[in-house]
Design a protein around this motif. Structure first.
Motif, mmCIF file in Angstrom:
data_model
loop_
_atom_site.group_PDB
_atom_site.id
_atom_site.type_symbol
_atom_site.label_atom_id
_atom_site.label_comp_id
_atom_site.label_asym_id
_atom_site.label_seq_id
_atom_site.Cartn_x
_atom_site.Cartn_y
_atom_site.Cartn_z
ATOM 1 N N SER A 20 0.843 -1.195 0.000
ATOM 2 C CA SER A 20 0.000 0.000 0.000
ATOM 3 C C SER A 20 0.878 1.245 0.000
ATOM 4 O O SER A 20 1.129 1.852 1.042
ATOM 5 C CB SER A 20 -0.914 0.016 1.231
ATOM 6 O OG SER A 20 -1.716 1.172 1.262
ATOM 7 N N PRO A 21 1.390 1.647 -1.174
ATOM 8 C CA PRO A 21 2.267 2.827 -1.260
ATOM 9 C C PRO A 21 1.554 4.092 -0.777
ATOM 10 O O PRO A 21 0.441 4.388 -1.237
ATOM 11 C CB PRO A 21 2.591 2.925 -2.755
ATOM 12 C CG PRO A 21 2.297 1.562 -3.303
ATOM 13 C CD PRO A 21 1.175 1.020 -2.487
ATOM 14 N N GLU A 52 2.084 7.217 -1.392
ATOM 15 C CA GLU A 52 1.836 8.219 -2.438
ATOM 16 C C GLU A 52 0.618 7.858 -3.280
ATOM 17 O O GLU A 52 -0.152 8.734 -3.704
ATOM 18 C CB GLU A 52 3.072 8.396 -3.320
ATOM 19 C CG GLU A 52 3.428 7.200 -4.211
ATOM 20 C CD GLU A 52 4.206 6.109 -3.510
ATOM 21 O OE1 GLU A 52 4.610 5.157 -4.201
ATOM 22 O OE2 GLU A 52 4.418 6.220 -2.290
ATOM 23 N N LYS A 53 0.398 6.561 -3.501
ATOM 24 C CA LYS A 53 -0.780 6.113 -4.240
ATOM 25 C C LYS A 53 -2.041 6.361 -3.432
ATOM 26 O O LYS A 53 -3.066 6.809 -3.961
ATOM 27 C CB LYS A 53 -0.644 4.625 -4.571
ATOM 28 C CG LYS A 53 -1.822 4.069 -5.359
ATOM 29 C CD LYS A 53 -1.633 2.577 -5.635
ATOM 30 C CE LYS A 53 -2.839 2.020 -6.379
ATOM 31 N NZ LYS A 53 -2.704 0.549 -6.615
ATOM 32 N N PHE A 89 -2.826 10.076 -3.531
ATOM 33 C CA PHE A 89 -3.336 10.458 -4.848
ATOM 34 C C PHE A 89 -4.794 10.034 -5.006
ATOM 35 O O PHE A 89 -5.615 10.802 -5.536
ATOM 36 C CB PHE A 89 -2.480 9.817 -5.945
ATOM 37 C CG PHE A 89 -2.991 10.068 -7.334
ATOM 38 C CD1 PHE A 89 -2.784 11.294 -7.955
ATOM 39 C CD2 PHE A 89 -3.690 9.088 -8.025
ATOM 40 C CE1 PHE A 89 -3.275 11.536 -9.240
ATOM 41 C CE2 PHE A 89 -4.173 9.311 -9.297
ATOM 42 C CZ PHE A 89 -3.962 10.544 -9.910
ATOM 43 N N GLU A 90 -5.129 8.836 -4.551
ATOM 44 C CA GLU A 90 -6.495 8.337 -4.678
ATOM 45 C C GLU A 90 -7.470 9.195 -3.868
ATOM 46 O O GLU A 90 -8.591 9.451 -4.316
ATOM 47 C CB GLU A 90 -6.566 6.882 -4.226
ATOM 48 C CG GLU A 90 -5.895 5.912 -5.196
ATOM 49 C CD GLU A 90 -5.851 4.494 -4.666
ATOM 50 O OE1 GLU A 90 -6.165 4.306 -3.467
ATOM 51 O OE2 GLU A 90 -5.504 3.574 -5.437
#
Length: 453
Positions: free
Chosen positions: A322-323, A325-326, A329-330
């Motif tokens: 579970s990055p 940054e992702k 962003f989401e």
């Protein structure tokens, strides 16, 4: 029974009331869940007793009377007011935006109780600027406060270590044996010794400790805040015994970070200590020696202690799964999908503290929370507040001449800078960072006066 005398004493003696508030803060979760036992497991679920809300608000029984006593005495205003005129304008804009959202969004929807929770989250701790400025009226008072906070950090982290030992020795069962729904997430049913919800399931290789706090993620941000506080106060300490206490506090913070299973703290705490060591090199003539010692000890710890290796491996695995940054962003993408309003969707609509008052939206990115609750207007106003505060405290730090005060001021200002623009999760919306942030800002604004003593 003790609430009324505590309120009266905090009002009559504001400095001691604030000190009690700062000391009680890290132990509030322990007093609520481990001592008072305001919950019980019923059919695999957690039910709360009627005293739950009282214990959650108990710390404010020290804060608000002390604040009232300071405001009425007006001792801090004459010196502080000229320094924070731009900040008062920014705070005024934030108050206007919060009031508009409350009356135009919350009241028509009849969610005024949720709105009051939101008002408390956004505005209630800002006056701690006055409190921090008022408390350290002399260098002796500053030194005393330093030592109290260092002692609290040392005790709290030691209690976390005991909690960890109780879990790994099997004295506390943790999540082992709980129902499937509670076996792999933090739960009050797994509460152990101090604090609240925890996750410890060795069969699944999962550990998330809460320390003395309500939940693991609050403990994580306490460790992060403590890294700034403990290092800065170690620079300002002149007594050799207390300097040893400060380094002991730093050591326990690092150990607690390693054993707690908190990804954010594991990443940030070592970086913060190293960064502060480099930034304060002018106050530290033996920096090369200390860097060598730190590097040597780090190599030994990583190579000899399996817990460190496991923590690092777990950190990498969770980051890949579970990055962050992702995830961020989401959440911003979700907000941008026709969910941006001028005044937002209402105060308290994302606050976990308001979950029993109505339907809330789970949002874990602070800027997204702010925009969702109080809209673009409120977001701009909030940015004006933290930016103005960051600039004013920077000017205060830069004006310091005393090397020890300058080193302390730098560490505390970096804390203000980091928390002002940190988008990950929402530490400025809950304890303990929401308290430390505003109180430390007041301390920083006072340091130039102490520098002239």
């Amino acid at each position: 029974m003790l609430l009324v005398p505590c309120v009266v004493l905090a009002y009559l003696f504001p400095r001691w009331g604030l000190l009690a508030f700062l000391i009680y803060l890290p132990f509030a979760g322990t007093m609520t869940y481990a001592v008072a036992g305001v919950f019980k497991a019923v059919g695999g679920k957690v039910a709360y007793t009627p005293s739950y809300a009282v214990f959650h608000l108990a710390k404010d029984g020290f804060y608000f009377p002390a604040l009232l006593g300071i405001i009425i005495s007006a001792k801090a205003w004459p010196q502080l007011l000229p320094k924070i005129k731009p900040l008062l304008i920014a705070i005024g804009l934030l108050i206007i935006s919060v009031v508009l959202t409350f009356f135009l969004i919350n009241l028509p929807e009849k969610t005024y109780m949720m709105g009051l929770v939101g008002v408390k989250i956004f505005l209630s701790y800002i006056p701690l600027i006055i409190c921090g400025y008022y408390w350290i009226n002399t260098q002796e008072k500053l030194l005393y406060l330093n030592r109290v906070l260092l002692t609290v950090i040392l005790i709290v982290c030691s209690l976390c270590l005991i909690q960890y030992l109780l879990l790994i020795t099997g004295i506390c069962a943790g999540n082992t044996g709980l129902e499937a729904s509670a076996a792999n997430k933090a739960s009050l049913q797994a509460q152990c010794f101090v604090g609240g919800s925890l996750l410890y399931n060795p069969q699944l290789n999962l550990i998330r400790l809460p320390g003395t706090f309500v939940s693991p993620w609050q403990w994580s941000w306490f460790l992060i805040a403590s890294s700034f506080i403990s290092y800065g106060m170690s620079i300002n300490e002149s007594s050799f015994p207390w300097r040893m206490v400060s380094w002991s506090a730093i050591t326990t913070v690092l150990i607690a970070t390693l054993i707690s299973g908190q990804r954010t703290a594991l990443l940030l705490v070592p970086i913060i200590y190293l960064m502060l060591l480099l930034l304060t090199k002018n106050q530290n003539k033996k920096i090369s020696i200390k860097l060598g010692i730190i590097a040597f000890l780090s190599i030994i710890i990583i190579s000899q202690f399996g817990i460190v290796q496991e923590a690092i491996i777990d950190f990498i695995r969770r980051w890949q799964y579970s990055p962050p940054e992702k995830f961020m962003f989401e959440q911003f993408q979700w907000l941008a999908d026709d969910r941006v309003e001028f005044l937002g969707y209402g105060l308290g609509k994302t606050a976990s503290a308001a979950r029993n008052l109505g339907q809330i939206q789970l949002i874990e990115i602070f800027y997204v929370k702010v925009i969702y609750e109080i809209g673009i207007l409120g977001f701009i106003a909030f940015l004006c507040v933290v930016t103005t505060l960051t600039v004013l405290t920077f000017k205060a730090y830069r004006s310091l001449k005393n090397p020890q005060l300058r080193g302390l001021g730098l560490c505390l200002w970096v804390f203000i800078l980091f928390m002002s623009y940190n988008p990950y999760y929402y530490p400025l919306a809950v304890d303990p960072v929401a308290v430390y942030y505003w109180f430390i800002a007041g301390m920083l604004l006072k340091l130039p006066e102490l520098d002239q003593e």
